[in-house]
Design a protein around this motif. Structure first.
Motif, PDB file in Angstrom:
ATOM      1  N   GLU A 102      26.404  65.634  38.334  1.00 46.16           N
ATOM      2  CA  GLU A 102      26.456  64.425  39.221  1.00 46.16           C
ATOM      3  C   GLU A 102      26.830  63.384  38.641  1.00 46.16           C
ATOM      4  O   GLU A 102      27.411  62.432  39.107  1.00 46.16           O
ATOM      5  CB  GLU A 102      24.946  64.444  39.658  1.00 46.16           C
ATOM      6  CG  GLU A 102      24.148  63.862  38.874  1.00 46.16           C
ATOM      7  CD  GLU A 102      23.398  65.183  37.997  1.00 46.16           C
ATOM      8  OE1 GLU A 102      21.992  64.997  37.703  1.00 46.16           O
ATOM      9  OE2 GLU A 102      24.103  66.127  37.829  1.00 46.16           O
ATOM     10  N   TYR A 133      31.198  67.357  44.661  1.00 45.55           N
ATOM     11  CA  TYR A 133      30.675  67.906  46.038  1.00 45.55           C
ATOM     12  C   TYR A 133      29.761  69.184  45.711  1.00 45.55           C
ATOM     13  O   TYR A 133      28.569  69.500  46.160  1.00 45.55           O
ATOM     14  CB  TYR A 133      31.968  68.523  46.674  1.00 45.55           C
ATOM     15  CG  TYR A 133      31.362  69.274  47.943  1.00 45.55           C
ATOM     16  CD1 TYR A 133      31.272  68.603  49.099  1.00 45.55           C
ATOM     17  CD2 TYR A 133      31.455  70.678  47.798  1.00 45.55           C
ATOM     18  CE1 TYR A 133      30.977  69.185  50.224  1.00 45.55           C
ATOM     19  CE2 TYR A 133      31.222  71.266  48.830  1.00 45.55           C
ATOM     20  CZ  TYR A 133      30.952  70.737  50.022  1.00 45.55           C
ATOM     21  OH  TYR A 133      30.452  71.433  51.239  1.00 45.55           O
ATOM     22  N   ASP A 136      26.401  67.903  44.567  1.00 42.46           N
ATOM     23  CA  ASP A 136      25.577  67.383  45.477  1.00 42.46           C
ATOM     24  C   ASP A 136      24.983  68.171  46.454  1.00 42.46           C
ATOM     25  O   ASP A 136      23.830  68.254  46.878  1.00 42.46           O
ATOM     26  CB  ASP A 136      26.307  66.242  46.176  1.00 42.46           C
ATOM     27  CG  ASP A 136      26.610  65.002  45.596  1.00 42.46           C
ATOM     28  OD1 ASP A 136      25.917  64.882  44.504  1.00 42.46           O
ATOM     29  OD2 ASP A 136      27.392  64.079  45.842  1.00 42.46           O
ATOM     30  N   GLN A 137      25.766  69.188  46.679  1.00 41.26           N
ATOM     31  CA  GLN A 137      25.397  70.397  47.564  1.00 41.26           C
ATOM     32  C   GLN A 137      24.206  71.223  46.851  1.00 41.26           C
ATOM     33  O   GLN A 137      23.214  71.770  47.436  1.00 41.26           O
ATOM     34  CB  GLN A 137      26.441  71.377  47.803  1.00 41.26           C
ATOM     35  CG  GLN A 137      27.606  70.919  48.744  1.00 41.26           C
ATOM     36  CD  GLN A 137      27.092  70.368  50.050  1.00 41.26           C
ATOM     37  OE1 GLN A 137      26.452  71.048  50.610  1.00 41.26           O
ATOM     38  NE2 GLN A 137      27.207  69.041  50.485  1.00 41.26           N
ATOM     39  N   PHE A 139      21.876  70.207  44.690  1.00 43.08           N
ATOM     40  CA  PHE A 139      20.873  69.422  44.698  1.00 43.08           C
ATOM     41  C   PHE A 139      20.014  69.435  45.968  1.00 43.08           C
ATOM     42  O   PHE A 139      18.846  69.537  46.225  1.00 43.08           O
ATOM     43  CB  PHE A 139      20.847  67.933  44.606  1.00 43.08           C
ATOM     44  CG  PHE A 139      20.604  67.604  43.058  1.00 43.08           C
ATOM     45  CD1 PHE A 139      19.407  67.402  42.522  1.00 43.08           C
ATOM     46  CD2 PHE A 139      21.913  67.320  41.845  1.00 43.08           C
ATOM     47  CE1 PHE A 139      19.050  67.118  41.262  1.00 43.08           C
ATOM     48  CE2 PHE A 139      21.501  67.169  40.659  1.00 43.08           C
ATOM     49  CZ  PHE A 139      19.971  66.993  40.051  1.00 43.08           C
ATOM     50  N   GLU A 140      21.157  69.371  47.443  1.00 41.41           N
ATOM     51  CA  GLU A 140      20.447  69.401  48.390  1.00 41.41           C
ATOM     52  C   GLU A 140      19.821  70.878  48.637  1.00 41.41           C
ATOM     53  O   GLU A 140      18.694  70.866  49.696  1.00 41.41           O
ATOM     54  CB  GLU A 140      21.475  69.017  49.469  1.00 41.41           C
ATOM     55  CG  GLU A 140      21.017  68.911  50.712  1.00 41.41           C
ATOM     56  CD  GLU A 140      22.318  68.521  51.703  1.00 41.41           C
ATOM     57  OE1 GLU A 140      22.156  69.008  53.149  1.00 41.41           O
ATOM     58  OE2 GLU A 140      22.958  67.748  51.235  1.00 41.41           O
ATOM     59  N   ALA A 141      20.532  71.862  48.232  1.00 41.16           N
ATOM     60  CA  ALA A 141      19.868  73.056  48.528  1.00 41.16           C
ATOM     61  C   ALA A 141      18.774  73.752  47.584  1.00 41.16           C
ATOM     62  O   ALA A 141      18.158  74.585  47.557  1.00 41.16           O
ATOM     63  CB  ALA A 141      20.997  74.215  48.460  1.00 41.16           C
ATOM     64  N   ARG A 210      17.038  60.870  40.017  1.00 35.74           N
ATOM     65  CA  ARG A 210      16.663  62.253  40.633  1.00 35.74           C
ATOM     66  C   ARG A 210      16.721  63.087  39.653  1.00 35.74           C
ATOM     67  O   ARG A 210      16.044  64.039  39.682  1.00 35.74           O
ATOM     68  CB  ARG A 210      17.967  62.454  41.677  1.00 35.74           C
ATOM     69  CG  ARG A 210      17.739  63.913  42.522  1.00 35.74           C
ATOM     70  CD  ARG A 210      19.048  64.203  43.502  1.00 35.74           C
ATOM     71  NE  ARG A 210      20.217  63.966  42.614  1.00 35.74           N
ATOM     72  CZ  ARG A 210      21.411  64.258  43.373  1.00 35.74           C
ATOM     73  NH1 ARG A 210      21.355  64.325  44.939  1.00 35.74           N
ATOM     74  NH2 ARG A 210      22.595  64.272  42.947  1.00 35.74           N
TER      75      ARG A 210
END
Length: 479
Positions: A102, A133, A136-137, A139-141, A210
């Motif tokens: 990231e 991309y 970021d995906q 971390f979201e998941a 984060r």
């Protein structure tokens, strides 16, 4: 590859930047990430050419800059997985070599793209944006937390001094390997240059925090406001930990010892950017202060840090910004002496320079310009800078002297190396290529070892130093 003709079907599309008129009014991130459909098309442009220039970092020719990724990232593999929509698998492949994608997906100059075979006759693959991309995906998941789970506890304790890219990478990897890790940082926040050396619009501090928060959740201990040799002795650290990694960076800025250097209003760029970030952390990123309203700002140094200073000064309302660079302007295209796959030494306009052009209606950079002195008012405040044009040998050209008004001068001329006091405290006299030193309990990684460099170099060295520590500690079990 899933689509061997992707590089013929799709043109390169970068993450677009927000409009200048909008972005200079806040500290929000510059880029707008593409949606998944377009991102997968960009990944399809990677043709797995079999020539590893993208994922094998090498120095060429003049040895001035690396081409290809020095971290040995498995780029064609995770590009293919991204194209196929297997984002979790792409993340797992990316995370094998890069603990902090990231960060590199936002601030790395992407030497991998310059070494991409597509760059030989066209535009390289958008590796940098693809990487952003994927992470970021992830971390979201919640995949990052799962990937960072520590292995079986070894009982060994490792101290890391410094929480920049190398320190964080080392801490992440050591924790994965089952060691108890404590990170010591002399600042009030963690992240090193990721937190205070890069402004928020380029790397949002929520992204840095984060990662820190997740590392703490996974068992890594962080100790702030603690300087080794001041708040805790090197002897005590050596007693409490089985191994120590020094990852303090190359934090000594290059100075400019010319007439008037003692005047007020002359700052090192890193100090200015630290103040800028602290202001954003305190007041938020949705609006900018006008601390520099009516002020004339001179930035000395034409690199990325200088560009960051230009962008920050504009957001703080500077009436005028000039950037002085002693080297000549680079050519618009590669020269015969700088062929692919070397890193291209060509002229580029940074985001801050583009903003200055839009705001002030003129180019902000002045090349082949040497600063010869500073002029002050009676009370010791700088009011102007004296300059002269120089030739190819950096010798002054008579009759080209010029004076520019200045209320704030920012020295952004890079760094000379690491602070030596910490090395002396641990009696380090020699640092080996494998990160070890003459002190068998202490290793050195990142810019503290190699000098000023890229974030990706720090990440690589932190990871490699961690694995060296792991091997040495595990060897003790079998003795």
């Amino acid at each position: 590859m899933a689509d061997p003709f992707g590089f013929l079907k799709y043109s390169r599309v970068d993450n677009p930047y927000r409009q200048i008129s909008e972005r200079i009014g806040d500290w929000q991130e510059l880029q707008i990430p593409l949606e998944e459909k377009e991102r997968r098309k960009q990944a399809a442009r990677c043709m797995n050419c079999g020539i590893p220039f993208c994922h094998s970092g090498s120095f060429y020719g003049s040895q001035r800059a690396v081409s290809g990724c020095p971290n040995d990232n498995l780029i064609p593999e995770w590009n293919d997985l991204l194209y196929q929509g297997q984002v979790q698998a792409a993340f797992e492949r990316l995370a094998r070599t890069n603990p902090l994608p990231e960060m590199t997906g936002r601030v790395c100059p992407a030497p991998c793209e310059k070494g991409c075979t597509e760059s030989l006759n066209g535009d390289g693959v958008t590796i940098h944006d693809n990487e952003r991309y994927i992470i970021d995906q992830a971390f979201e998941a919640g995949w990052v937390k799962a990937e960072g789970q520590p292995g079986a506890a070894t009982g060994f304790k490792v101290a890391i001094v410094g929480s920049g890219p190398a320190g964080l990478a080392a801490a992440w990897r050591l924790n994965q390997l089952g060691h108890h890790v404590t990170v010591f940082e002399r600042s009030d926040r963690f992240g090193g240059l990721l937190m205070y050396g890069i402004p928020n619009m380029k790397l949002d501090k929520e992204i840095v925090q984060r990662r820190i928060d997740l590392m703490e959740e996974l068992g890594i201990a962080f100790v702030a406001n603690t300087e080794v040799g001041v708040d805790i002795s090197s002897e005590k650290l050596s007693q409490q930990f089985d191994r120590i990694i020094l990852a303090t960076g190359a934090s000594v800025p290059r100075d400019l010892p010319v007439k008037g250097r003692q005047l007020q209003g002359i700052q090192f760029a890193v100090d200015y950017l630290t103040e800028v970030t602290k202001d954003v952390l305190k007041h938020g990123k949705d609006a900018t202060s006008k601390k520099l309203a009516g002020k004339h700002v001179i930035v000395i140094g034409g690199g990325d840090t200088g560009n960051d200073c230009v962008g920050a000064a504009i957001r703080q309302g500077a009436k005028e910004v000039r950037q002085l660079e002693i080297t000549p302007e680079l050519p618009a295209k590669r020269t015969a002496s700088n062929p692919w796959p070397e890193y291209p030494f060509v002229d580029k306009v940074g985001y801050g320079q583009a903003e200055a052009q839009a705001v002030y209606g003129r180019p902000v950079s002045q090349y082949s310009t040497s600063t010869t002195g500073f002029i002050g008012a009676e009370r010791g405040q700088v009011i102007a800078v004296e300059t002269v044009k120089v030739d190819e040998q950096f010798q002054p050209i008579a009759g080209t002297e010029e004076v520019f008004k200045a209320d704030l001068i920012l020295l952004a001329m890079g760094f000379t190396g690491a602070e030596q006091a910490l090395f002396e405290a641990f009696d380090i006299k020699e640092i080996m290529d494998d990160y070890t030193t003459n002190n068998e309990r202490v290793l050195v990684a990142g810019d503290a070892k190699r000098g000023p460099s890229l974030v990706i170099w720090g990440i690589r060295e932190g990871r490699k130093a961690a694995e060296k520590v792991d091997a040495s500690l595990r060897s003790l079990i079998y003795q």
